[in-house]
Design an enzyme around this catalytic site. Structure first.
Site, PDB file in Angstrom:
ATOM      1  N   GLY A  12      -6.832  21.328   2.210  1.00  0.00           N
ATOM      2  CA  GLY A  12      -8.014  21.286   1.366  1.00  0.00           C
ATOM      3  C   GLY A  12      -7.776  21.723  -0.067  1.00  0.00           C
ATOM      4  CB  ILE A  13     -10.064  23.462  -2.443  1.00  0.00           C
ATOM      5  CG1 ILE A  13     -11.206  22.429  -2.420  1.00  0.00           C
ATOM      6  CG2 ILE A  13      -9.957  24.079  -3.834  1.00  0.00           C
ATOM      7  CD1 ILE A  13     -12.573  23.030  -2.658  1.00  0.00           C
ATOM      8  CG  ASP A  32      -4.639  28.974   5.856  1.00  0.00           C
ATOM      9  OD1 ASP A  32      -5.476  29.439   6.657  1.00  0.00           O
ATOM     10  OD2 ASP A  32      -4.878  28.021   5.098  1.00  0.00           O
ATOM     11  CB  VAL A  61      -8.820  36.832   3.239  1.00  0.00           C
ATOM     12  CG1 VAL A  61      -7.678  35.936   2.775  1.00  0.00           C
ATOM     13  CG2 VAL A  61      -9.967  36.012   3.820  1.00  0.00           C
ATOM     14  CE1 TYR A 153     -19.179  28.198   1.869  1.00  0.00           C
ATOM     15  CE2 TYR A 153     -20.879  27.112   0.564  1.00  0.00           C
ATOM     16  CZ  TYR A 153     -19.544  27.380   0.813  1.00  0.00           C
ATOM     17  OH  TYR A 153     -18.583  26.829  -0.007  1.00  0.00           O
ATOM     18  CE  LYS A 157     -17.870  30.188  -0.807  1.00  0.00           C
ATOM     19  NZ  LYS A 157     -16.443  30.559  -0.974  1.00  0.00           N
TER      20      LYS A 157
END
Length: 257
Positions: A12-13, A32, A61, A153, A157
Site C-alpha cells: 500500500g501507501i 511491518d 507500532v 477511524y 486521524k
C-alpha cells in the site's frame, strides 16, 4: 546520506513511500508486522535495487518496546535516523452503535498510540544525534472531516493532526519538523476492504461504494500510493524545512478546508 524509516511498508501507501524515498537517495529501513514478512522483504529488495541500503524489521507500532527496537535497530543497522514516517494504520467500517469498546481500543492503539510512540521514540533518537530530523505521520481526509461508518477511524486521524501540531511546537528547538499527510481514497488493499464493508452495509456490489465516492473527486480519479508518496518525499526533503505542524490534504479535491 540520510536514513529514513517507514512503518507499514509491506504494501500500500507505506510501500510506495519507502520506494520513493529510496529513489530520492535515502537509505530506507522498512517495518511491518511479522505476518507480513515476505511482502516486507520484497519491499526491501526493491529498495536495494535502486542502489541504496535497506533493512526489513518486524514490529508492532502499538507496543512501546517494539517501537523502541525499530528505532534503535534502524540507527544501528543504517547509521542514523533522519526521517521517520509513521505510516502504519488500520481501518474499520462500522456504525457507531455497533462498535464495541474493544474495537475502539484496537483502532486507537494502532492509529493513535502507534503514531504517538513512533513520534516520541524517533524524536528521542534525533535529539540524541543532535542533527535535527523530519517526523511525518499518516492522517487522512477523515482527520479533517468525520465520516459516517468510519467514526472511530476518523477520531484516530483527528488525533494524529493534534499530536502533529503539539510535537511540532515542542521539538522545533531541536531542529525537528513534524508534519502529516492526509490522503483521500487511495487504490490500496485497505480501500478495497472499506469498499467491501460499505457494500455489505448499504447492500451494493463490489466497487460501487468506491465508485460513488470517487464521483466527488475534483480531479476525477482515486489516488495511487505514488500520489501520496510524492508529497511525503517533499516533507522528507530540504524544500520543506520551513514547514511544520501541518496536515495537508492529498485527496484530488474532495475536501476544501
Amino acid at each position: 546520506m540520510t536514513t529514513a524509516h517507514v512503518t507499514g511498508a509491506a504494501r500500500g501507501i507505506g510501500r510506495s513511500i519507502a520506494l520513493r524515498l529510496a529513489r530520492d537517495g535515502h537509505d530506507v529501513a522498512v517495518s511491518d508486522l511479522a505476518g507480513m514478512a515476505e511482502a516486507l522483504d520484497d519491499t526491501r529488495k526493491e529498495i536495494e535495487a535502486t542502489g541504496v541500503r535497506s533493512v526489513a524489521l518486524h514490529g508492532d507500532v502499538s507496543d512501546p518496546a517494539s517501537v523502541r527496537a525499530l528505532v534503535q535497530d534502524t540507527a544501528t543497522e543504517l547509521g542514523s535516523l533522519d526521517v521517520f514516517v509513521a505510516n502504519a494504520g488500520i481501518a474499520q467500517t462500522k456504525a457507531l452503535l455497533d462498535v464495541t469498546p474493544e474495537e475502539y481500543d484496537t483502532l486507537h492503539a494502532v492509529n493513535g498510540r502507534g503514531v504517538f510512540l513512533c513520534y516520541t521514540e524517533a524524536a528521542r533518537q534525533m535529539i540524541k544525534q543532535g542533527t535535527g530530523g523530519k517526523i511525518i505521520g499518516a492522517s487522512s481526509i477523515a482527520g479533517h472531516k468525520g465520516f459516517g461508518l468510519l467514526g472511530i477511524y476518523s477520531s484516530t486521524k483527528f488525533g494524529v493532526r493534534a499530536l502533529t501540531q503539539a510535537a511540532a511546537q515542542e521539538w522545533a528547538e531541536h531542529g525537528i519538523t513534524v508534519n502529516a499527510y492526509c490522503p483521500g481514497i487511495v487504490d490500496t488493499q485497505m480501500w478495497v476492504e472499506v469498499d467491501h464493508d460499505l457494500g455489505e452495509i448499504n447492500g451494493v456490489g463490489e466497487g460501487e461504494s468506491m465508485k460513488a465516492m470517487a464521483e466527488g473527486i475534483t480531479l476525477g480519479r482515486v489516488s495511487t500510493g505514488e500520489d501520496v508518496a510524492a508529497y511525503v518525499s517533499f516533507l522528507a526533503g530540504q524544500d520543506s524545512n520551513y514547514m511544520t505542524g501541518q496536515a495537508a490534504l492529498i485527496d484530488g479535491g474532495m475536501l476544501f478546508v
